[in-house]
Design a protein around this motif. Structure first.
Motif, PDB file in Angstrom:
ATOM      1  N   TYR A   1      -9.965  62.538 -16.857  1.00  0.00           N
ATOM      2  CA  TYR A   1     -10.365  62.716 -18.244  1.00  0.00           C
ATOM      3  C   TYR A   1     -11.886  62.808 -18.272  1.00  0.00           C
ATOM      4  O   TYR A   1     -12.581  61.880 -17.865  1.00  0.00           O
ATOM      5  N   THR A   2     -12.373  63.969 -18.731  1.00  0.00           N
ATOM      6  CA  THR A   2     -13.816  64.194 -18.834  1.00  0.00           C
ATOM      7  C   THR A   2     -14.144  64.546 -20.278  1.00  0.00           C
ATOM      8  O   THR A   2     -13.251  64.868 -21.076  1.00  0.00           O
ATOM      9  N   VAL A   3     -15.435  64.503 -20.607  1.00  0.00           N
ATOM     10  CA  VAL A   3     -15.842  64.749 -21.993  1.00  0.00           C
ATOM     11  C   VAL A   3     -16.801  65.926 -22.032  1.00  0.00           C
ATOM     12  O   VAL A   3     -17.519  66.205 -21.077  1.00  0.00           O
ATOM     13  N   GLU A   4     -16.732  66.600 -23.166  1.00  0.00           N
ATOM     14  CA  GLU A   4     -17.707  67.611 -23.523  1.00  0.00           C
ATOM     15  C   GLU A   4     -17.796  67.598 -25.043  1.00  0.00           C
ATOM     16  O   GLU A   4     -17.016  66.883 -25.689  1.00  0.00           O
ATOM     17  N   PRO A   5     -18.711  68.307 -25.634  1.00  0.00           N
ATOM     18  CA  PRO A   5     -18.867  68.205 -27.087  1.00  0.00           C
ATOM     19  C   PRO A   5     -17.566  68.435 -27.837  1.00  0.00           C
ATOM     20  O   PRO A   5     -16.861  69.436 -27.608  1.00  0.00           O
ATOM     21  N   ASN A   6     -17.212  67.465 -28.684  1.00  0.00           N
ATOM     22  CA  ASN A   6     -16.075  67.510 -29.607  1.00  0.00           C
ATOM     23  C   ASN A   6     -14.715  67.579 -28.935  1.00  0.00           C
ATOM     24  O   ASN A   6     -13.714  67.911 -29.581  1.00  0.00           O
ATOM     25  N   ARG A   7     -14.630  67.220 -27.646  1.00  0.00           N
ATOM     26  CA  ARG A   7     -13.298  67.213 -27.045  1.00  0.00           C
ATOM     27  C   ARG A   7     -13.303  66.457 -25.730  1.00  0.00           C
ATOM     28  O   ARG A   7     -14.349  66.263 -25.099  1.00  0.00           O
ATOM     29  N   VAL A   8     -12.081  66.033 -25.356  1.00  0.00           N
ATOM     30  CA  VAL A   8     -11.822  65.387 -24.072  1.00  0.00           C
ATOM     31  C   VAL A   8     -10.937  66.327 -23.273  1.00  0.00           C
ATOM     32  O   VAL A   8      -9.907  66.812 -23.775  1.00  0.00           O
TER      33      VAL A   8
ATOM     34  N   GLU B   1     -15.669  63.437 -36.641  1.00  0.00           N
ATOM     35  CA  GLU B   1     -15.339  62.411 -35.645  1.00  0.00           C
ATOM     36  C   GLU B   1     -16.385  62.339 -34.545  1.00  0.00           C
ATOM     37  O   GLU B   1     -16.528  61.311 -33.890  1.00  0.00           O
ATOM     38  N   GLY B   2     -17.096  63.406 -34.316  1.00  0.00           N
ATOM     39  CA  GLY B   2     -18.196  63.372 -33.378  1.00  0.00           C
ATOM     40  C   GLY B   2     -17.813  63.748 -31.967  1.00  0.00           C
ATOM     41  O   GLY B   2     -16.688  64.186 -31.681  1.00  0.00           O
ATOM     42  N   ASN B   3     -18.775  63.554 -31.052  1.00  0.00           N
ATOM     43  CA  ASN B   3     -18.584  63.892 -29.650  1.00  0.00           C
ATOM     44  C   ASN B   3     -18.118  62.660 -28.870  1.00  0.00           C
ATOM     45  O   ASN B   3     -18.698  61.571 -28.994  1.00  0.00           O
ATOM     46  N   PRO B   4     -17.089  62.813 -28.028  1.00  0.00           N
ATOM     47  CA  PRO B   4     -16.651  61.673 -27.208  1.00  0.00           C
ATOM     48  C   PRO B   4     -17.751  61.275 -26.221  1.00  0.00           C
ATOM     49  O   PRO B   4     -18.350  62.128 -25.562  1.00  0.00           O
ATOM     50  N   VAL B   5     -18.019  59.970 -26.145  1.00  0.00           N
ATOM     51  CA  VAL B   5     -19.035  59.461 -25.214  1.00  0.00           C
ATOM     52  C   VAL B   5     -18.516  58.296 -24.381  1.00  0.00           C
ATOM     53  O   VAL B   5     -19.123  57.939 -23.370  1.00  0.00           O
ATOM     54  N   LEU B   6     -17.390  57.698 -24.800  1.00  0.00           N
ATOM     55  CA  LEU B   6     -16.837  56.544 -24.089  1.00  0.00           C
ATOM     56  C   LEU B   6     -15.366  56.768 -23.832  1.00  0.00           C
ATOM     57  O   LEU B   6     -14.626  57.219 -24.714  1.00  0.00           O
ATOM     58  N   LEU B   7     -14.928  56.451 -22.586  1.00  0.00           N
ATOM     59  CA  LEU B   7     -13.524  56.556 -22.195  1.00  0.00           C
ATOM     60  C   LEU B   7     -13.102  55.271 -21.511  1.00  0.00           C
ATOM     61  O   LEU B   7     -13.885  54.673 -20.750  1.00  0.00           O
ATOM     62  N   SER B   8     -11.868  54.831 -21.766  1.00  0.00           N
ATOM     63  CA  SER B   8     -11.338  53.658 -21.077  1.00  0.00           C
ATOM     64  C   SER B   8      -9.828  53.773 -21.026  1.00  0.00           C
ATOM     65  O   SER B   8      -9.188  54.125 -22.032  1.00  0.00           O
TER      66      SER B   8
ATOM     67  N   GLY C   1     -14.231  56.661 -27.557  1.00  0.00           N
ATOM     68  CA  GLY C   1     -15.242  56.351 -28.561  1.00  0.00           C
ATOM     69  C   GLY C   1     -16.235  57.477 -28.667  1.00  0.00           C
ATOM     70  O   GLY C   1     -16.609  58.098 -27.663  1.00  0.00           O
ATOM     71  N   THR C   2     -16.650  57.769 -29.916  1.00  0.00           N
ATOM     72  CA  THR C   2     -17.529  58.917 -30.142  1.00  0.00           C
ATOM     73  C   THR C   2     -18.919  58.455 -30.562  1.00  0.00           C
ATOM     74  O   THR C   2     -19.154  57.285 -30.862  1.00  0.00           O
TER      75      THR C   2
END
Length: 1441
Positions: free
Chosen positions: A490-497, A516-523, A532-533
């Motif tokens: 699972y990786t992040v980029e602007p507005n999506r995972v 909702e914003g850009n995803p910045v936190l994954l767990s 979390g965005t």
């Protein structure tokens, strides 16, 4: 734990050797100056990873000499060898050349605190000040130009004092005001306030002078010092200005309000000659120097301390390595030093409180070195706290600090060891693997079968198979965070995972709206992913199916959490029902709460670690205890990391640090005061505190929670002694590297100590048990484990109760173990007041002796610890404890040890400890009774009387009388000696022993022996020596020894005296002896009866001395009559008083004229109302007072009258005594009108004219006695005295006026006499007023005064109001002054006729009389008006005049 990634700057090929470098204070911009003697120099700007800013390049044929960044704007000031100064602006690259003011090498560049002024200076001493606008652009030419004619070396702007608003804000912040604290920056941004910039500055020159330039650019010399100025700095806390010279002489000055400097300290700093010196000054008062030696030196000016720091070869430094330069990061409190072998040494400052005082101690902890190439010549920390620039004489490297990545999942952990190496640990097999990567690893993530690493640009996946790692995929991705579940990434980029395969193929996209914003936190936890965005939204996804499915809609936490700035971390539990969140506030500060989002209920709760309490939830039982624990242990902290258990959805753990700790998110890794807090989180009960313990120093950071263990990362070579590592339980797999450090330690949960390897059912039961214990439901707690039958499990639980100190649970465990003995012992220990002592008994019963020992020591129950040592056979520890802490049981401990040694057959050592316990007199003979020879040797050796006696008795029992006598004599047992001698028939020897020693027991034994032999005389003698007087008296009575009987009876007790007296009385002889014995025995009545019967006066006198008020009144009266008959009146009075016949005693005193003393009067004054009524008592007191009056004892009479309540008579008695002081005191105390008047009348009889105090007292008493007539009379007397004695008619007039006032107030009770008196007074007052007026008028109009005086003499009844002599004297004086001596003489003769019996010279002054005598020819011996009856004194006075 952190590592440093090194980035080499991308310098252009044309650049030469770097000579200068400097970071901007706010932006990640590094300026590097390069120079070459051949080609000149250049300056380039670089970003934080070494990227060159191509637009910002400056090149000159000269060499750059100085670089200085603008404090706020990205503007760089460059100084060149030819005197040119250039301003370089980033990112545009604009270059502004300052107008030509310097012609030589620039040695000085300095900005003011806000950048509105720039100071430039050169080698020839020219100084210029430039003004710049808010954008950092130059405004016009220089403001001022000064020439000092010496090279300028240093410059320091004078710090401006903060405004009142800032000071008030600072005080409020320190006192705990959260709002005030929020107004200050957390991340270093300046506080928004009014202009506080100081424009005055100091400049140092090469000739040792420091000049000050004020706000108006006027310069003056502040001070002069020997040597060239190298450094200037200002110690704000102490208001100290300091100067360092080239020869390292440190001088400190106090700056005066007028601008002067007063030196108060001067010291030479240590240095190595011939080396370049790097000197830095820190804001927290440290002066740090590096002089090319193997050490750096620090001076702590605040604490007046100095010390040095050296390198440690065991950490990887080399022998002979020299330190060239130093740099200090104030934000992280880290000191960096560059060495000659290409190492960078890092010291971390640790502040420890001093236990003996309130001060703190500074410690510096050296870290492992960071290696770079070459010889490190310059170091500087960057604007960001994790950037460090190093110049190794060839190039410049930027070191970026990175916290080592770590992750744990499914019994696999990965911890980063170096920038490119990760240590993999498989806890299921105990295997350890090393993953080496060709990139700088910024993150790592593991699952059961794979390991993923990334650096923010590339992601690489490795397959974990046994002890081997195989790369399965690598792809480019700019994601800064990566999560893993199964085979999905699972990786992040602007507005999506993005959900990817290990090869990077995107399988699914989880999109987020713009809101909702850009995803910045994954767990990921189990099958749930939480995202979390950057707009504080969170979403939870279910990963259990083929495609990820959202289990809830996006939650905007900003709606639920006030003052939310950004999300710091998010985690979800094992079933996806709860999400824990850490946030930062709007001002960037970490929040001290951990928030919990309930997915099903859509609610947010929190646990506040600042107060130590949750926002809601059911509190545990023992609420007060828990609340106290939370307030003292959990309060004042903030969370830094948090985890949910891998399989138990209720169990949550987080790490906390004190709120006052450093703000860096990673700073807690180096801190000691880190605590681990475990909570239960449920919908029904809310947040419940389950456990709390400080993180052991050997561990670094919490990695995960997977029941039954906590997992911690640790530094290589360090671990927690209470924790375990995989290799402790299983051996590494064959083929694995044997030298890999253990990077992870695990520690069992409190409730699972000893149950680490239990099966899942037992583990679930224990979890439920712990949960129900936490909520206080004991019934459910025991139900959850009642099916556990294994005694080993119950024993482990009982052992756990020793750690948790839960005796209630321990009793249940002991019951299930069937250990009745232990249960009884623990029950008995509940009587001890200390809980630790109770738990210690449980530990003893479970064989946990070390724990029991620690518990006894912790509660300081050294008596129980002593008993414990004895019971466990640790006799040396027991004796040491008794000697140092438990001395009350010291002898008992010696005795117990001696008994133990005796049982072990070591009689020699046992004998020594019996002696120490002071029981050897009994125990040693008992122990050695079977070895008579040894016992005899011991007896003769000890020379102890008790032991001698024991041995003599033993010999006597063996019929060895001679030796027995010898040892009895050594023991000084005289009774036994006499007894044995009597037994042997040696009576003479026995008598000699009894007489010589005086031993009572021996004398008694011998007396009984003589009595048996009918030797009465000797028997009485020895009974007397034995003080057995009753036996001696018995023999005397039986044998008629009357003479000895009296002496013996007097020596004996009252009963024996009574028997002897009866004996004499019955015998009828020696009645005086009988009376004396009765009296001595206390039978006074019997003695008196016998004395009266035998008429023994002397005996009666002796007996009467012992009679008192407690004696029989009849007996006292009888004795009194007897003494009266024999004229013993004083004795009779004493007896009558003792018999309480006070009237008879008083009559006897009056009849026989006996003086009543104060003691006798007091004894006759009955105070008991039962004896005499109050009326009779007053009558008696008055009679006593009357008697005292007759005898002239006025003070005693006053006292008795006062006691009788007759204060009038008391005052009369006191007046007769003439004691003025007591009269005044008595009148003031009684406060009666009659007494005031009596006292005032008495005081008038004294010389009140000479005593103003008595005069005031008389007036006061008449006033308080309400006797205005008497007071008026007194005032009249005062007026007459003033006229007769002093001719002071003014005072007389005042006195008569007061008399008139007093008389006017009085009531007329005399039938008109008062009006007559008032008229007389009024007439006197009017006449005196006229005379006073005449005398005062004389100085103004003498003739008018004379006429008035003549008229006054015609007034009827002039005298005594105004004496005629005074009026004539006034006229005679006037005529003498006018030299009308005929008229004066005529007036004198007229006066003599009117006063023929008086000496008229009294009314005329001596000078006037002499003049009159001279002019009129009056003979000197003629005495005008001399009376034949005049006394000698007046006659002598006339002759003398």
């Amino acid at each position: 734990m952190a590592v440093y990634f090194d980035y080499r700057i991308e310098a252009p090929e044309s650049s030469d050797v770097p000579s200068h470098l400097t970071w901007h204070s706010s932006f990640p911009l590094l300026a590097v100056a390069s120079s070459s003697p051949a080609s000149g120099g250049s300056v380039n700007l670089y970003l934080q990873q070494g990227e060159q800013v191509e637009s910002c390049h400056v090149e000159r044929p000269q060499q750059p000499t100085n670089l200085r960044w603008h404090p706020l704007k990205p503007v760089l000031a460059l100084g060149w060898e030819n005197g040119e100064v250039v301003l370089l602006t980033h990112p545009s690259g604009d270059q502004t050349v300052l107008p030509s003011s310097h012609t030589s090498c620039i040695t000085l560049l300095e900005w003011s605190t806000s950048g509105s002024r720039l100071v430039t200076g050169d080698q020839t001493g020219v100084l210029a000040v430039w003004k710049l606008d808010a954008r950092g652009r130059l405004i016009g030419n220089h403001l001022i130009r000064h020439e000092y004619n010496k090279p300028l070396t240093s410059c320091l702007f004078k710090p401006a004092s903060p405004g009142d608003d800032v000071l008030m804000l600072a005080r409020a912040s320190v006192s705990g005001d959260e709002n005030a604290l929020d107004m200050f920056s957390w991340n270093g941004a300046p506080l928004k306030m009014g202009p506080q910039e100081g424009l005055a500055f100091y400049v140092g020159t090469a000739d040792g002078k420091v000049h000050v330039v004020d706000e108006h650019c006027q310069t003056s010399t502040l001070l002069t010092i020997e040597g060239s100025i190298k450094k200037l700095f200002y110690f704000e806390k102490r208001k100290v200005f300091a100067v360092i010279t080239e020869n390292l002489m440190l001088s400190q000055y106090m700056l005066g309000p007028e601008g002067g400097a007063q030196e108060f300290m001067k010291v030479k700093l240590s240095s190595k000659a011939g080396q370049n010196v790097d000197i830095i000054w820190t804001e927290n008062s440290f002066l740090i120097t590096a002089t090319g030696e193997q050490i750096i030196r620090l001076w702590d000016l605040e604490r007046d301390d100095n010390y040095s720091l050296s390198l440690d070869e065991t950490l990887g430094f080399e022998r002979g390595e020299m330190i060239n330069c130093v740099a200090y990061c104030a934000a992280k409190e880290i000191l960096a030093a560059g060495t000659s072998h290409g190492h960078i040494a890092i010291w971390k400052m640790v502040v420890q409180p001093n236990s003996s005082s309130r001060e703190t101690k500074i410690l510096w902890k050296l870290q492992a070195p960071t290696e770079i190439e070459g010889n490190v010549l310059q170091l500087q920390w960057g604007s960001c706290q994790n950037l460090l620039a190093a110049n190794n004489s060839k190039t410049v490297l930027i070191l970026s600090e990175h916290v080592m990545s770590a992750h744990f999942s499914q019994q696999v952990s990965a911890v980063q060891l170096t920038p490119t190496q990760v240590i993999i640990t498989q806890f299921s097999t105990g295997a350890q693997l090393a993953l080496m990567s060709d990139m700088h690893i910024k993150g790592v993530c593991v699952s059961k079968d794979s390991v993923t690493v990334w650096n923010g640009k590339v992601v690489t996946v490795y397959e974990l198979s046994g002890t081997t790692l195989r790369s399965t995929g690598s792809f480019s991705c700019d994601s800064q965070v990566v999560a893993m579940h199964g085979e999905n990434l699972y990786t992040v980029e602007p507005n999506r995972v993005q959900i990817r395969t290990p090869q990077g193929t995107v399988k699914q996209l989880l999109t987020f709206s713009k809101t909702e914003g850009n995803p910045v936190l994954l767990s990921v936890c189990q099958s749930y992913l939480v995202v979390g965005t950057d707009t504080a939204h969170i979403r939870v996804f279910d990963l259990s199916r083929r495609d990820a499915k959202a289990s809830c809609s996006a939650k905007n936490l900003a709606d639920q959490i006030s003052n939310l700035g950004a999300l710091r971390s998010v985690n979800c539990n094992a079933n996806g029902s709860q999400v824990s969140i850490l946030i930062s506030k709007v001002n960037g500060r970490p929040d001290h709460k951990v928030y919990f989002y309930d997915v099903e209920m859509d609610t947010v709760t929190h646990f506040d670690f600042f107060t130590g309490r949750p926002s809601s939830g059911v509190l545990q039982s023992e609420e007060s205890e828990k609340q106290k624990f939370q307030e003292t242990e959990c309060s004042g902290r903030r969370p830094v990391s948090h985890f949910w258990d891998q399989s138990e959805p209720r169990l949550f753990v987080c790490e906390t640090v004190p709120v006052s700790s450093e703000s860096s998110s990673n700073g807690y890794l180096e801190m000691v005061d880190v605590s681990v807090v475990t909570l239960f989180c449920t919908q029904e009960h809310g947040l419940l505190l389950q456990d709390y313990f400080p993180k052991p120093s050997g561990l670094q950071a919490l990695l995960a929670l997977d029941v039954p263990y906590y997992y911690f990362s640790c530094k290589p070579g360090e671990s927690d002694p209470c924790s375990s590592s995989p290799s402790d339980e299983s051996q590494p797999t064959r083929g694995a590297p044997a030298n890999l450090p253990h990077m992870v330690s695990r520690r069992a949960l409190r409730d699972f100590v000893g149950l680490e390897n239990c099966e899942k059912a037992t583990r679930d039961a224990m979890l439920n048990f712990s949960f129900y214990l936490t909520i206080g439901d004991m019934d459910e707690a025991f139900k959850s484990i009642k099916l556990i039958k294994s005694k080993a499990v119950w024993e482990n639980m009982a052992r756990m109760c020793v750690k948790t100190r839960r005796l209630d649970v321990a009793q249940v465990c002991l019951g299930n173990m069937g250990n009745a003995r232990a249960s009884k012992a623990v029950k008995g220990a509940e009587a001890e007041p200390e809980p630790e002592a109770q738990v210690a008994m449980l530990a003893i019963q479970l064989g946990m002796l070390e724990d029991a020992e620690k518990l006894y020591k912790s509660c300081q129950r050294y008596d129980l610890l002593n008993t414990f040592y004895q019971a466990s056979g640790q006799w040396q520890q027991a004796l040491e404890t008794a000697e140092t802490h438990d001395r009350i049981h010291l002898r008992t401990s010696y005795y117990s040890y001696a008994r133990y040694l005796e049982s072990m057959g070591d009689k020699t050592l046992a004998l020594a400890y019996y002696e120490k316990s002071d029981t050897h007199r009994v125990e040693v003979p008992r122990m050695l009774q079977d070895d008579s020879s040894s016992l005899e040797i011991y007896v003769n050796k000890m020379k102890d009387k008790n032991i001698y006696k024991w041995w003599a008795q033993y010999l006597e029992s063996q019929s060895n009388m001679e030796e027995a006598l010898q040892h009895y004599e050594l023991a000084q047992d005289f009774l036994s000696l006499v007894r044995v001698h009597c037994y042997m028939g040696d009576i003479h020897q026995a008598s000699e022993i009894a007489n010589n020693t005086g031993d009572r027991a021996a004398s008694y034994h011998l007396a009984r022996y003589y009595e048996g032999r009918d030797d009465i005389t000797q028997a009485v003698h020895f009974f007397t020596r034995a003080q057995a007087y009753n036996n001696a008296i018995r023999l005397c009575k039986e044998n008629g020894l009357d003479d000895q009987l009296m002496n013996l009876a007097l020596l004996s007790n009252p009963e024996d005296m009574m028997e002897a007296a009866c004996y004499y009385e019955e015998k009828g002889t020696h009645m005086d002896r009988a009376v004396a014995l009765y009296h001595k025995a206390g039978y006074v009545s019997k003695a008196l009866e016998l004395a009266f019967a035998s008429d023994q006066l002397s005996a009666l006198q002796l007996i009467a001395e012992d009679l008192n008020e407690n004696s029989d009144p009849i007996l006292l009266a009888r004795c009194s009559d007897f003494f009266i008959q024999h004229s013993q009146y004083e004795k009779s009075v004493e007896l009558l008083v003792a018999a309480k016949k006070y009237h008879e005693a008083l009559e006897l005193c009056l009849a026989q004229n006996l003086t009543i003393t104060e003691v006798l009067a007091e004894s006759m004054t009955a105070t008991d109302s039962k004896v005499v009524s109050e009326e009779a008592r007053k009558e008696l007191l008055e009679k006593i007072a009357d008697c005292c009056m007759r005898q002239g004892n006025y003070h005693l009479a006053t006292k008795k009258y006062t006691q009788a309540g007759n204060k009038l008579m008391a005052m009369r008695a006191l007046l007769k005594s003439g004691d003025t002081e007591k009269i005044i005191f008595f009148a003031n105390v009684c406060r009666q009108k009659e007494l005031f008047i009596m006292a005032a009348n008495y005081l008038q009889s004294l010389d009140w004219r000479e005593s103003p105090e008595i005069l005031k007292t008389i007036i006061g008493f008449y006033t308080r006695g309400k006797a205005p007539e008497l007071l008026a009379g007194f005032y009249e007397a005062c007026a007459q005295v003033e006229i007769d004695d002093y001719q002071n008619y003014e005072k007389a007039l005042n006195a008569l006026t007061e008399a008139f006032k007093c008389l006017s107030k009085a009531k007329d009770s005399s039938g008109g006499q008062q009006e007559v008196r008032l008229a007389d007074l009024h007439n006197k007052i009017s006449l005196i007023k006229k005379f006073v007026h005449i005398r005062s008028l004389y100085s103004k109009d003498a003739d008018e005064a004379v006429l008035l005086c003549e008229a006054l003499l015609e007034e009827p009844e002039l005298d005594p109001a105004v004496r005629i002599g005074d009026a004539f004297g006034f006229l005679i004086e006037h005529h003498c002054q006018q030299r009308n001596f005929q008229t004066a003489y005529r007036k004198l003769e007229e006066l003599q006729k009117l006063l023929p019996s008086q000496n008229v010279r009294y009314y005329i002054s001596q000078s006037s009389f002499n003049a009159l005598q001279k002019e009129m020819g009056i003979p000197a011996k003629v005495d005008l008006g001399k009376n034949q009856n005049e006394d000698d004194e007046v006659e002598e006075e006339l002759h003398e005049s």
